[in-house]
Design a protein around this motif. Structure first.
Motif: not given
Length: 251
Positions: A61, A64, A112
């Motif tokens: 995460y 990203d 996301r």
């Protein structure tokens, strides 16, 4: 005598000795050591075994989020959670393994979550789930290899991540990083109880040795354990790897 760090060094015997010596200290373990400069796996033990990542999932995460910032989609100064900016969240996710910021990315940020799933697919990570429940040492190694390339990141994002990964408290560096005395270690831990109720201690590290003339010799070390007796078994792996890398078996 110190080794020439420009050489390719096979570290399989070190990992074999570690797993043999400490086999009674965990119920399961998985290890992968990757030589970044030679683009080669130099040691592996059950690296494709599906394991509980714990906070290692946060690395997906964070990658990203920095990519979205550098694409101009997200603003690092925008509020993301509880008056905390996105940029601040990215720092504390790595530096302090912050859960609320990371959990919002998984549970309350569908775009996301979808992009992380796409990243997993692009990298061919067959043992990894985007929700953070499963991965393997090999998949995490592949992700950190991608971190080194970071094609969607600016130099600024790369340096911010490295600062966060290097600046953690002892709580997050007492395992694998504490075994390396002569290397700089950028890492992310994942420990606690897995979804199956088992105790987990994992570490994923970028390990860099000074190599003269301002250069570095780069390795990725990923170790995942289930029901370990102590984090100190990861420390010992770091010590053994460093000794072999610097001096060889006769050092």
């Amino acid at each position: 005598m110190r080794r020439n760090l420009n050489d390719l060094i096979n570290l399989r015997s070190v990992v074999d000795r570690w797993t043999t010596s400490y086999s009674a200290s965990f119920s399961e373990a998985a290890v992968e050591v990757f030589d970044v400069d030679y683009n080669a796996v130099v040691a592996s033990y059950r690296a494709d075994a599906v394991m509980y990542p714990r906070s290692l999932y946060k690395l997906f995460y964070v990658y990203d989020a920095y990519a979205q910032i550098d694409a101009g989609v997200d603003n690092p100064d925008q509020e993301y959670l509880n008056k905390q900016s996105l940029g601040y969240c990215l720092d504390i996710i790595i530096r302090y393994s912050d859960n609320p910021c990371a959990e919002k990315m998984v549970d309350n940020d569908p775009p996301r979550l979808a992009r992380v799933g796409q990243l997993i697919g692009r990298l061919g990570l067959t043992s990894t789930q985007a929700d953070g429940l499963k991965t393997s040492a090999h998949d995490v190694s592949l992700l950190l290899q991608y971190y080194y390339r970071h094609p969607e990141w600016s130099a600024n994002s790369w340096q911010k991540f490295r600062s966060s990964a290097l600046g953690q408290s002892w709580t997050y560096r007492k395992g694998l990083p504490s075994g390396f005395m002569r290397a700089t270690v950028y890492d992310k831990t994942g420990f606690g109880y897995g979804s199956g109720g088992v105790n987990v201690y994992n570490d994923a590290a970028m390990v860099e040795f000074p190599n003269g003339a301002g250069g570095v010799r780069r390795y990725i070390v990923v170790v995942m354990t289930i029901n370990p007796s102590s984090y100190t078994i990861l420390t010992r792996l770091g010590e053994m790897l460093e000794r072999e890398i610097l001096y060889g078996s006769a050092g």
